[in-house]
Design a protein around this motif. Sequence first.
Motif, PDB file in Angstrom:
ATOM      1  N   GLN A  18      65.445  63.799  55.150  1.00 62.29           N
ATOM      2  CA  GLN A  18      66.046  64.735  54.205  1.00 62.29           C
ATOM      3  C   GLN A  18      66.837  65.811  54.930  1.00 62.29           C
ATOM      4  N   TYR A  66      68.184  65.815  57.947  1.00 65.08           N
ATOM      5  CA  TYR A  66      69.357  65.367  58.691  1.00 65.08           C
ATOM      6  C   TYR A  66      70.193  64.385  57.898  1.00 65.08           C
ATOM      7  N   LYS A  67      70.104  64.502  56.565  1.00 67.57           N
ATOM      8  CA  LYS A  67      70.797  63.513  55.737  1.00 67.57           C
ATOM      9  C   LYS A  67      72.306  63.576  55.915  1.00 67.57           C
ATOM     10  N   GLY A  68      72.822  64.760  56.140  1.00 69.00           N
ATOM     11  CA  GLY A  68      74.265  64.848  56.297  1.00 69.00           C
ATOM     12  C   GLY A  68      74.958  65.042  54.972  1.00 69.00           C
ATOM     13  N   GLY A  69      76.210  65.476  55.047  1.00 69.38           N
ATOM     14  CA  GLY A  69      76.932  65.791  53.830  1.00 69.38           C
ATOM     15  C   GLY A  69      77.439  64.576  53.109  1.00 69.38           C
ATOM     16  N   GLY A  70      77.448  63.453  53.767  1.00 71.01           N
ATOM     17  CA  GLY A  70      77.991  62.278  53.102  1.00 71.01           C
ATOM     18  C   GLY A  70      79.493  62.175  53.288  1.00 71.01           C
ATOM     19  N   GLU A  71      80.070  61.267  52.576  1.00 71.73           N
ATOM     20  CA  GLU A  71      81.514  61.061  52.683  1.00 71.73           C
ATOM     21  C   GLU A  71      82.285  62.150  51.984  1.00 71.73           C
ATOM     22  N   ARG A  72      83.446  62.428  52.509  1.00 73.55           N
ATOM     23  CA  ARG A  72      84.359  63.282  51.749  1.00 73.55           C
ATOM     24  C   ARG A  72      84.966  62.432  50.643  1.00 73.55           C
ATOM     25  N   THR A 131      88.017  61.056  48.280  1.00 69.39           N
ATOM     26  CA  THR A 131      89.375  60.642  48.632  1.00 69.39           C
ATOM     27  C   THR A 131      90.338  61.814  48.499  1.00 69.39           C
ATOM     28  N   ASP A 182      89.720  64.994  48.807  1.00 72.18           N
ATOM     29  CA  ASP A 182      89.528  65.953  49.897  1.00 72.18           C
ATOM     30  C   ASP A 182      90.179  65.499  51.180  1.00 72.18           C
ATOM     31  N   THR A 183      89.994  64.223  51.497  1.00 67.92           N
ATOM     32  CA  THR A 183      90.549  63.725  52.750  1.00 67.92           C
ATOM     33  C   THR A 183      92.065  63.741  52.704  1.00 67.92           C
ATOM     34  N   ALA A 184      92.613  63.431  51.532  1.00 65.19           N
ATOM     35  CA  ALA A 184      94.067  63.484  51.391  1.00 65.19           C
ATOM     36  C   ALA A 184      94.543  64.913  51.582  1.00 65.19           C
ATOM     37  N   VAL A 230      95.093  66.240  55.183  1.00 60.44           N
ATOM     38  CA  VAL A 230      96.334  65.928  55.899  1.00 60.44           C
ATOM     39  C   VAL A 230      97.547  66.294  55.070  1.00 60.44           C
TER      40      VAL A 230
END
Lengths: 104, 310
Positions: free
Chosen positions: A78, A80-86, A88, A90-92, A95
């Motif tokens: 729990q 160290y689960k991490g934020g997960g994927e951004r 689409t 957000d990633t766009a 850049v």
Amino acid sequence: MSAGPAIKQLVHGLLRELHSPASRHGVLGIYRAHVMDTARRFRVTGEEHCRARDELAHLGALYHSYLSSRRRHQLLLQTYKGGGERTTADTAAMVGFKLPHDPR
Amino acid sequence: MRLVSEFQVVGALLRLLKLCHLVVTHIFIDMISIGRALGLTLRISPVLPTSSHTVSKRWMSALARRKFYKSVSIAGSDGKWEVNLDHRKLKTPGGRLLQVPNKELALGVAFEWDSVTEHIQTSQMHLTGLCFTVLDNPHKRTDKDLAEKITGYLDTDTVLFPVEHPTELAEAQRREWGAVLEWVRHRFGVDLQPAESGSLVCSVPQQTLDVLQEYLLTHNTWTLTGLLFAVESVRSTVLPLAALERKLVPREVARLSRLEAEYQADVWGRVEWAHDVDSLDTEARVAAGMLVAHLCSSATAHNVKHKHAG
């Protein structure tokens, strides 16, 4: 009894592990009842080394080890689960692009 | 648009990996390497998960169901115990009713289902999984098959391959593993030597295998399944055997099987999200296997007492 304090510690440890935050519906009672019942039943023994009691203490220690290691493992996963994927979008945006409005 | 299709590729890869169960937890998804290859990076926060960006629940639902019951209880008597979720009886994936021969095991399974908060992650419910395996027997294994699989790990047993360097680690391995091996030799009257340094497989005499298989076949299917589960999680036959005979506790079994990793962690530093996760997972699996093995073993004294007590 030489095994007395160790068993008491084991029972306390088990009850602590069984105090799961998940089940607040009072059904937790059956697990605690069983642990206390078993501990009570095998407390009184005239022998110095009671095989049944030692086996039960071993089983209790096994179960405690299982519960505590599983709980700590889950806790670490729990943490160290991490934020997960951004997403689409957000990633766009990262850049400098925007997603097309038209899904066609 | 070219950029959008790259994200889709990354997403598809992630989905594929998850479905193939090649990833164990989120932290092992090495999206950094895939992302770097495509010029993107994914954020990994080692401190606290943020709420705004979460993994899509679309494929989570394929792997983890929501909790669909409120209360868990057990019912049964003597040799047959069942677990009830609300009013429904718990069934195995094969459709069979879950019936375990021991009350404590039924309570253990019930507690696993009880401690589910939102999503049921059956991969972390080891007692339940073991009961399912015994009852469904998906690989159609007989007791003999199980015994053969258990002894089959002997020629690549962790405990039979001590290192040469570094000397500290080599000494610790020979000392600690040597003690366990000595116990095995004494207890079963067999010959079991560590492998020659540099060899990949240890030559175990046939007599050793025969004696150990004969011993294993005196146990029932439940015990053998539990033992095999522990053997597979530490990749060693010797250590779970010692645990079965109550010479080792699960934490010791996990530690002994990971002596090299622990040594490296001591020298180079301990990383919680790798070392601790691994050791706790191993300990949990071994403990679960040993629990099933002991609880369902006919040799346990307290089982006999239960019968007399009525």
